[in-house]
Structures are given as structure tokens and as C-alpha cells.
Scaffold this motif. Structure first.
Motif, PDB file in Angstrom:
ATOM      1  N   LYS A  16      29.826  -0.926  39.775  1.00 17.42           N
ATOM      2  CA  LYS A  16      28.392  -0.824  40.071  1.00 17.42           C
ATOM      3  C   LYS A  16      27.556  -1.307  38.878  1.00 17.42           C
ATOM      4  O   LYS A  16      26.609  -2.073  39.032  1.00 17.42           O
ATOM      5  N   ARG A  17      27.940  -0.872  37.664  1.00 13.62           N
ATOM      6  CA  ARG A  17      27.208  -1.304  36.466  1.00 13.62           C
ATOM      7  C   ARG A  17      27.381  -2.803  36.227  1.00 13.62           C
ATOM      8  O   ARG A  17      26.428  -3.505  35.881  1.00 13.62           O
ATOM      9  N   LEU A  18      28.603  -3.313  36.449  1.00 19.02           N
ATOM     10  CA  LEU A  18      28.866  -4.739  36.283  1.00 19.02           C
ATOM     11  C   LEU A  18      28.058  -5.550  37.293  1.00 19.02           C
ATOM     12  O   LEU A  18      27.440  -6.559  36.938  1.00 19.02           O
ATOM     13  N   ARG A  19      28.014  -5.117  38.534  1.00 20.23           N
ATOM     14  CA  ARG A  19      27.229  -5.818  39.564  1.00 20.23           C
ATOM     15  C   ARG A  19      25.745  -5.880  39.185  1.00 20.23           C
ATOM     16  O   ARG A  19      25.105  -6.910  39.376  1.00 20.23           O
ATOM     17  N   ARG A  20      25.218  -4.776  38.682  1.00 15.42           N
ATOM     18  CA  ARG A  20      23.808  -4.731  38.304  1.00 15.42           C
ATOM     19  C   ARG A  20      23.513  -5.775  37.224  1.00 15.42           C
ATOM     20  O   ARG A  20      22.511  -6.490  37.292  1.00 15.42           O
ATOM     21  N   LYS A  21      24.382  -5.881  36.233  1.00 16.73           N
ATOM     22  CA  LYS A  21      24.172  -6.843  35.151  1.00 16.73           C
ATOM     23  C   LYS A  21      24.368  -8.276  35.620  1.00 16.73           C
ATOM     24  O   LYS A  21      23.638  -9.178  35.190  1.00 16.73           O
ATOM     25  N   LEU A  22      25.315  -8.506  36.511  1.00 14.83           N
ATOM     26  CA  LEU A  22      25.520  -9.860  37.043  1.00 14.83           C
ATOM     27  C   LEU A  22      24.343 -10.277  37.920  1.00 14.83           C
ATOM     28  O   LEU A  22      23.911 -11.425  37.887  1.00 14.83           O
ATOM     29  N   ARG A  23      23.830  -9.341  38.699  1.00 18.28           N
ATOM     30  CA  ARG A  23      22.673  -9.626  39.562  1.00 18.28           C
ATOM     31  C   ARG A  23      21.443  -9.968  38.729  1.00 18.28           C
ATOM     32  O   ARG A  23      20.647 -10.822  39.099  1.00 18.28           O
ATOM     33  N   ALA A  24      21.293  -9.298  37.577  1.00 18.26           N
ATOM     34  CA  ALA A  24      20.155  -9.576  36.700  1.00 18.26           C
ATOM     35  C   ALA A  24      20.249 -10.980  36.108  1.00 18.26           C
ATOM     36  O   ALA A  24      19.236 -11.638  35.885  1.00 18.26           O
TER      37      ALA A  24
ATOM     38  N   ASP B 211      22.044 -13.693  37.552  1.00 16.63           N
ATOM     39  CA  ASP B 211      21.930 -14.651  38.656  1.00 16.63           C
ATOM     40  C   ASP B 211      22.654 -14.049  39.851  1.00 16.63           C
ATOM     41  O   ASP B 211      23.704 -13.444  39.701  1.00 16.63           O
ATOM     42  N   ASP B 212      22.117 -14.240  41.016  1.00 16.07           N
ATOM     43  CA  ASP B 212      22.683 -13.612  42.210  1.00 16.07           C
ATOM     44  C   ASP B 212      23.873 -14.364  42.797  1.00 16.07           C
ATOM     45  O   ASP B 212      24.415 -13.947  43.805  1.00 16.07           O
ATOM     46  N   THR B 213      24.311 -15.456  42.180  1.00 18.57           N
ATOM     47  CA  THR B 213      25.419 -16.222  42.758  1.00 18.57           C
ATOM     48  C   THR B 213      26.787 -15.741  42.296  1.00 18.57           C
ATOM     49  O   THR B 213      27.781 -16.048  42.927  1.00 18.57           O
ATOM     50  N   LEU B 214      26.854 -14.989  41.219  1.00 10.84           N
ATOM     51  CA  LEU B 214      28.107 -14.430  40.722  1.00 10.84           C
ATOM     52  C   LEU B 214      28.208 -13.012  41.256  1.00 10.84           C
ATOM     53  O   LEU B 214      27.394 -12.155  40.917  1.00 10.84           O
ATOM     54  N   ARG B 215      29.205 -12.760  42.120  1.00 13.05           N
ATOM     55  CA  ARG B 215      29.269 -11.473  42.809  1.00 13.05           C
ATOM     56  C   ARG B 215      30.664 -10.863  42.778  1.00 13.05           C
ATOM     57  O   ARG B 215      31.654 -11.572  42.831  1.00 13.05           O
ATOM     58  N   VAL B 216      30.682  -9.540  42.733  1.00 14.63           N
ATOM     59  CA  VAL B 216      31.908  -8.776  42.895  1.00 14.63           C
ATOM     60  C   VAL B 216      31.862  -8.189  44.297  1.00 14.63           C
ATOM     61  O   VAL B 216      30.969  -7.404  44.620  1.00 14.63           O
ATOM     62  N   HIS B 217      32.815  -8.598  45.131  1.00 14.02           N
ATOM     63  CA  HIS B 217      32.853  -8.153  46.517  1.00 14.02           C
ATOM     64  C   HIS B 217      33.859  -7.020  46.679  1.00 14.02           C
ATOM     65  O   HIS B 217      34.929  -7.045  46.074  1.00 14.02           O
ATOM     66  N   THR B 218      33.511  -6.055  47.513  1.00 13.14           N
ATOM     67  CA  THR B 218      34.417  -4.963  47.830  1.00 13.14           C
ATOM     68  C   THR B 218      35.283  -5.354  49.009  1.00 13.14           C
ATOM     69  O   THR B 218      34.786  -5.864  50.009  1.00 13.14           O
ATOM     70  N   VAL B 219      36.573  -5.122  48.886  1.00 12.56           N
ATOM     71  CA  VAL B 219      37.500  -5.254  50.008  1.00 12.56           C
ATOM     72  C   VAL B 219      37.856  -3.819  50.368  1.00 12.56           C
ATOM     73  O   VAL B 219      38.644  -3.178  49.675  1.00 12.56           O
ATOM     74  N   ARG B 220      37.222  -3.325  51.388  1.00 20.33           N
ATOM     75  CA  ARG B 220      37.240  -1.907  51.742  1.00 20.33           C
ATOM     76  C   ARG B 220      38.663  -1.326  51.789  1.00 20.33           C
ATOM     77  O   ARG B 220      39.530  -1.844  52.467  1.00 20.33           O
ATOM     78  N   GLY B 221      38.842  -0.272  50.999  1.00 20.11           N
ATOM     79  CA  GLY B 221      40.118   0.429  50.981  1.00 20.11           C
ATOM     80  C   GLY B 221      41.212  -0.240  50.176  1.00 20.11           C
ATOM     81  O   GLY B 221      42.311   0.286  50.060  1.00 20.11           O
ATOM     82  N   ILE B 222      40.931  -1.424  49.598  1.00 25.56           N
ATOM     83  CA  ILE B 222      41.962  -2.166  48.882  1.00 25.56           C
ATOM     84  C   ILE B 222      41.584  -2.428  47.439  1.00 25.56           C
ATOM     85  O   ILE B 222      42.333  -2.113  46.524  1.00 25.56           O
ATOM     86  N   GLY B 223      40.410  -3.031  47.214  1.00 24.35           N
ATOM     87  CA  GLY B 223      40.023  -3.353  45.844  1.00 24.35           C
ATOM     88  C   GLY B 223      38.788  -4.228  45.792  1.00 24.35           C
ATOM     89  O   GLY B 223      37.878  -4.086  46.599  1.00 24.35           O
ATOM     90  N   TYR B 224      38.790  -5.174  44.847  1.00 22.03           N
ATOM     91  CA  TYR B 224      37.641  -6.041  44.610  1.00 22.03           C
ATOM     92  C   TYR B 224      38.077  -7.475  44.393  1.00 22.03           C
ATOM     93  O   TYR B 224      39.211  -7.740  44.014  1.00 22.03           O
TER      94      TYR B 224
END
Length: 152
Positions: free
Chosen positions: A124-132, A134-147
Motif C-alpha cells: 500500500k505504501r509502495l503503491r502510494r509513492k509510485l502513484r505520486a 506517475d500512474d503508469t507504474l503499478r503493483v497489481h494484486t492477484v487475489r489470494g496469490i500475490g502481486y
């Protein structure tokens, strides 16, 4: 002390981390696990990181673990050591889905015991900093498995 709990799992009680590591053994490879179903997690074909002189590059993202520096489009990102390690693992070849187990092993150096709250908070903290940055670099959740990480 190690005790099996009627099909629920194993309970391990030890006095220190060194004792636990001696029981578990050396950590497994830090390569991400691949999912058996390709339909569940689409991995971009152009997401092949380049590794040169210890640096990892994925699109406009450059990670220099020796210099403790992460840059996005030439601009440094202010990440903590934990966030850098997490991002480095997600960007390491082959880029794909990193299971909770592999991330705990490679980032924290310990076994995954079923509680993902510390991992979710770090992401969550990493996503917030990446979003700040640029919004093109993203960490996606793979539900129940990982990222997984995507750039672009």
C-alpha cells in the motif's frame, strides 16, 4: 519444539531466529512462482527487465541496489529500504506473479505464516509513492496469490 496439530498445520516454538532457520533450512530461490493458469494473470509480453552492472531496468524504471537508488524516468523515488527491496523483487526477471510466500522469503528473509497484513501494508505504501511519481507504474494484486508489477 515442533508439534503437528490434528491436520491443521504445524506449530513451531523456538527460542531464537537462528534456531528456526536451522530447522527450516536455507531459503529457496528468490525467483517468482509461475501460475499454472495463464488466463488468471495476463503478463505483458514487453515486460522483460534488463539487468546491467547490477542494475535492473523495466521500462523507465531503474533499480540500483548497490547505490540504494530507484529512479522513474530519471527522477529518484524516495523509497524506504523495505519498499526498495519489495520493488526490486517485483521487477526481477522473470516478471510475473510473485506469491506471498516468495515475497516473504525474498524481502523479509522469513517464512510466510499466513498473515499478509505486513505485506499488504508495505505494498500500500509502495503503491502510494509510485502513484505520486506517475500512474503508469503499478503493483497489481492477484487475489489470494500475490502481486505483479506492470510498467506502462
Amino acid at each position: 519444539m515442533v508439534r503437528r496439530l490434528n491436520g491443521l498445520g504445524t506449530l513451531v516454538i523456538c527460542t531464537d531466529l537462528a534456531e528456526l532457520q536451522a530447522m527450516i533450512g536455507p531459503p529457496a530461490s528468490s525467483r517468482p512462482a509461475r501460475l499454472s493458469t495463464s488466463a488468471a494473470v495476463p503478463t505483458p509480453a514487453a515486460a522483460a527487465p534488463a539487468v546491467t552492472a547490477g542494475r535492473t531496468s523495466l521500462g523507465d524504471l531503474t533499480i540500483d541496489p548497490l547505490g540504494h537508488l530507484v529512479t522513474w524516468r530519471g527522477q529518484p523515488l524516495a523509497l524506504t529500504r523495505l519498499e526498495r527491496r519489495l520493488l526490486t523483487q517485483l521487477a526481477t526477471a522473470p516478471v510475473g506473479v510473485w506469491t506471498y510466500e516468495r515475497l516473504f522469503e525474498s524481502v523479509w528473509g522469513c517464512a510466510y505464516l499466513g498473515d499478509t497484513s505486513i505485506l499488504h501494508s508495505a505494498v500500500k505504501r509502495l503503491r502510494r509513492k509510485l502513484r505520486a511519481a506517475d500512474d503508469t507504474l503499478r503493483v497489481h494484486t492477484v487475489r489470494g496469490i500475490g502481486y505483479r508489477l506492470s510498467a506502462g
